[in-house]
Write a protein that holds these residues in place. Structure first.
Motif, PDB file in Angstrom:
ATOM      1  N   GLU A   1       0.663  -1.234   0.336  1.00  0.00           N
ATOM      2  CA  GLU A   1       0.311  -0.021  -0.326  1.00  0.00           C
ATOM      3  C   GLU A   1       1.110   1.281   0.297  1.00  0.00           C
ATOM      4  OE1 GLU A   1      -4.584  -1.386   2.313  1.00  0.00           O
ATOM      5  OE2 GLU A   1      -2.442  -1.557   3.129  1.00  0.00           O
ATOM      6  N   VAL A   2       1.303   1.446   0.827  1.00  0.00           N
ATOM      7  CA  VAL A   2       3.157   2.548   0.619  1.00  0.00           C
ATOM      8  C   VAL A   2       3.770   2.633  -0.001  1.00  0.00           C
ATOM      9  CG1 VAL A   2       4.902   2.896   1.473  1.00  0.00           C
ATOM     10  CG2 VAL A   2       3.715   2.124   3.180  1.00  0.00           C
ATOM     11  N   SER A   3       3.831   1.575  -0.673  1.00  0.00           N
ATOM     12  CA  SER A   3       4.911   1.739  -2.543  1.00  0.00           C
ATOM     13  C   SER A   3       3.467   1.570  -3.042  1.00  0.00           C
ATOM     14  CB  SER A   3       5.461   0.657  -2.561  1.00  0.00           C
ATOM     15  OG  SER A   3       5.839   0.007  -1.972  1.00  0.00           O
ATOM     16  N   ALA A   4       2.058   2.030  -3.043  1.00  0.00           N
ATOM     17  CA  ALA A   4       1.554   1.976  -4.528  1.00  0.00           C
ATOM     18  C   ALA A   4       0.521   3.411  -4.775  1.00  0.00           C
ATOM     19  CB  ALA A   4       0.173   1.449  -4.269  1.00  0.00           C
ATOM     20  N   VAL A   5       0.927   3.772  -3.025  1.00  0.00           N
ATOM     21  CA  VAL A   5       0.882   5.863  -2.756  1.00  0.00           C
ATOM     22  C   VAL A   5       1.898   6.448  -3.569  1.00  0.00           C
ATOM     23  CG1 VAL A   5       0.507   7.467  -1.069  1.00  0.00           C
ATOM     24  CG2 VAL A   5      -0.831   5.583  -1.022  1.00  0.00           C
TER      25      VAL A   5
ATOM     26  N   ALA B   1       4.635   9.336  -7.583  1.00  0.00           N
ATOM     27  CA  ALA B   1       5.525   9.395  -8.977  1.00  0.00           C
ATOM     28  C   ALA B   1       5.237  10.034  -9.836  1.00  0.00           C
ATOM     29  CB  ALA B   1       6.794   8.810  -8.707  1.00  0.00           C
ATOM     30  N   GLN B   2       4.205   9.302 -10.741  1.00  0.00           N
ATOM     31  CA  GLN B   2       3.173   8.960 -11.609  1.00  0.00           C
ATOM     32  C   GLN B   2       2.724  10.337 -12.181  1.00  0.00           C
ATOM     33  OE1 GLN B   2       0.886   5.914 -12.061  1.00  0.00           O
ATOM     34  NE2 GLN B   2      -1.184   7.529 -13.745  1.00  0.00           N
ATOM     35  N   GLU B   3       2.012  11.330 -10.730  1.00  0.00           N
ATOM     36  CA  GLU B   3       1.069  12.522 -10.950  1.00  0.00           C
ATOM     37  C   GLU B   3       2.331  13.382 -10.823  1.00  0.00           C
ATOM     38  OE1 GLU B   3      -2.402  13.522 -10.297  1.00  0.00           O
ATOM     39  OE2 GLU B   3      -2.159  10.992 -11.078  1.00  0.00           O
TER      40      GLU B   3
ATOM     41  N   ALA C   1       3.059  13.012 -14.436  1.00  0.00           N
ATOM     42  CA  ALA C   1       2.415  13.935 -15.477  1.00  0.00           C
ATOM     43  C   ALA C   1       1.738  16.019 -15.351  1.00  0.00           C
ATOM     44  CB  ALA C   1       1.223  13.451 -15.150  1.00  0.00           C
ATOM     45  N   ASP C   2       2.359  16.140 -14.134  1.00  0.00           N
ATOM     46  CA  ASP C   2       2.489  17.551 -13.762  1.00  0.00           C
ATOM     47  C   ASP C   2       3.372  18.059 -14.585  1.00  0.00           C
ATOM     48  OD1 ASP C   2      -0.123  18.007 -12.340  1.00  0.00           O
ATOM     49  OD2 ASP C   2       1.324  17.910 -10.538  1.00  0.00           O
ATOM     50  N   LEU C   3       4.997  17.966 -15.132  1.00  0.00           N
ATOM     51  CA  LEU C   3       6.153  18.140 -15.538  1.00  0.00           C
ATOM     52  C   LEU C   3       6.049  18.155 -17.045  1.00  0.00           C
ATOM     53  CD1 LEU C   3       9.758  16.251 -13.639  1.00  0.00           C
ATOM     54  CD2 LEU C   3       8.614  18.874 -13.932  1.00  0.00           C
ATOM     55  N   VAL C   4       5.094  17.305 -17.391  1.00  0.00           N
ATOM     56  CA  VAL C   4       4.648  16.976 -18.720  1.00  0.00           C
ATOM     57  C   VAL C   4       3.801  18.192 -18.887  1.00  0.00           C
ATOM     58  CG1 VAL C   4       3.494  15.650 -20.804  1.00  0.00           C
ATOM     59  CG2 VAL C   4       5.214  14.444 -18.908  1.00  0.00           C
TER      60      VAL C   4
END
Length: 82
Positions: A57-61, A66-68, A71-74
């Motif tokens: 669960e911690v790894s998923a968060v 990181a993914q989000e 996406a903000d950088l893109v």
């Protein structure tokens, strides 16, 4: 900004922990994870200190965060400031 509603590992319920985003089926706010990591704790220490969440669960968060952020950088790169 991170859209936590897309992360299946967390939930936000009005009246539960003042509406903060928490790990699903817990009362543990996400900010506690980030505060502890920023303070030097390891994921394993966090899991030990705050029962009710698993390593997955911690790894998923963290992966979702990181993914989000990527996406903000893109989006930011698509609209350069002049």
């Amino acid at each position: 900004m991170i859209n936590w509603s897309k992360c299946p590992t967390v939930e936000q319920i009005p009246g539960k922990v003042s509406g903060a985003w928490v790990f699903k089926n817990t009362r543990l706010p996400l900010y506690v994870l980030f505060d502890n990591l920023a303070g030097g704790a390891t994921i394993y220490e966090f899991i030990d200190w705050f029962g009710g969440v698993s390593e997955s669960e911690v790894s998923a968060v963290l992966a979702f965060t990181a993914q989000e952020l990527r996406a903000d950088l893109v989006v930011a790169d698509a609209h350069p400031v002049r």
